[in-house]
Design an enzyme around this catalytic site. Sequence first.
Site, short mmCIF file in Angstrom:
data_model
loop_
_atom_site.label_atom_id
_atom_site.label_comp_id
_atom_site.label_asym_id
_atom_site.label_seq_id
_atom_site.Cartn_x
_atom_site.Cartn_y
_atom_site.Cartn_z
CG ASP A 180 53.40 24.47 72.83
OD1 ASP A 180 53.20 25.60 73.64
OD2 ASP A 180 52.66 23.77 72.38
CB SER A 192 44.92 24.93 73.34
OG SER A 192 45.62 26.39 73.57
CG HIS A 208 50.05 25.58 75.00
ND1 HIS A 208 50.17 25.36 73.65
CD2 HIS A 208 48.82 26.18 74.91
CE1 HIS A 208 49.16 25.91 72.76
NE2 HIS A 208 48.31 26.13 73.66
#
Length: 346
Positions: free
Chosen positions: A311, A36, A314
């Site tokens: 978040d 991600s 990340h």
Amino acid sequence: MSYGTRVLIFIFLVIRCGFSKGEQTVVPAVYVFGDSLVDVGNNNYLRISVARADHPYYGIDFPTHKPNGRFSNGKNAADFISEKLGLATSPPYLSLTAKSNANKNNVSLDGVSFASSGAGIFNGTDELVYEDMKREADAAALQKRLSKSIFAVVIGSNDLFGYLQSSNLRKKITPQQYLDSMVFSLKVQLQRLYNLGARKFEIAGIGALGCTPVFRVRNKTECITDGNYWPIKYNEGLQSMLKEWQFENRDITYSFFDTYAAHMDLIQNPASYGFREIKAACCGFGELNARGLCLPLSNLCSNRQDHIFWDLFHPTEAANRIFVDKMFDGSSKYTSPINMRQLVAA
């Protein structure tokens, strides 16, 4: 993509579909493999996946101001790598093969991204279509093109995070054994790419997992020791493997980016980089905004530029930009044996 590191194999499909026009100079393409941290939207095409950044507030600072599959308020590391190389961001592989794409056979010659949120080094596949590729492309031209392209690999965080969170795994295998297995498995995947013609590799280590909001909130807002110690040990093992691998394949050129060192630099010297908040996430719920995912009803910080974390997992766009700056032009503190600029010129 729940298929984990099988993304390392899909490069075969890219070349089979996309090799058609004349050679470009310096860096003809960038192929991205990872999780991600560099996903630019592959997971949006997966019907069964909870790891999707297709809702607000993701993408709020992207040029379109809309969610686009990136786990960031704006651009991520994959975007900035392409910018440094003067190329458009490599598109998600699944966007090019989707049924809704009328031009699904015209894979971008500037590269393709196989990065997928949730991907790890393990859970790979042995399904190869190299024979099909050889039948549909000139072998010499294919080899030349691949040898000039950059293969960016950002993987491993999910594997280590999963181990640290699993009491069952920790009972079955020691941390060092697990790290050794990660390094060995990654070497196998990299060798497959090499065997197909890849020669230039940008490989990132694991960052300071113990200082992410999701870990801090479990330790009275302080970094968790295990979450930082084992990324260091993994990165050491990865660097040793890369040196050995290059010795075994003398025509390999690689740049290792010490994500941990760059990550800790921001945390320990935030004011030098324009940051004020080093612990809390910008978007989320509860203490440190780390008691829940970033969702449309989450708390949202007013200034994303002063947060290191977007978040609970990340980095923000601002932090991603700094990481890639260090990756591209960084000193030996962050890159070895060369930086990415030198990798491109090699």
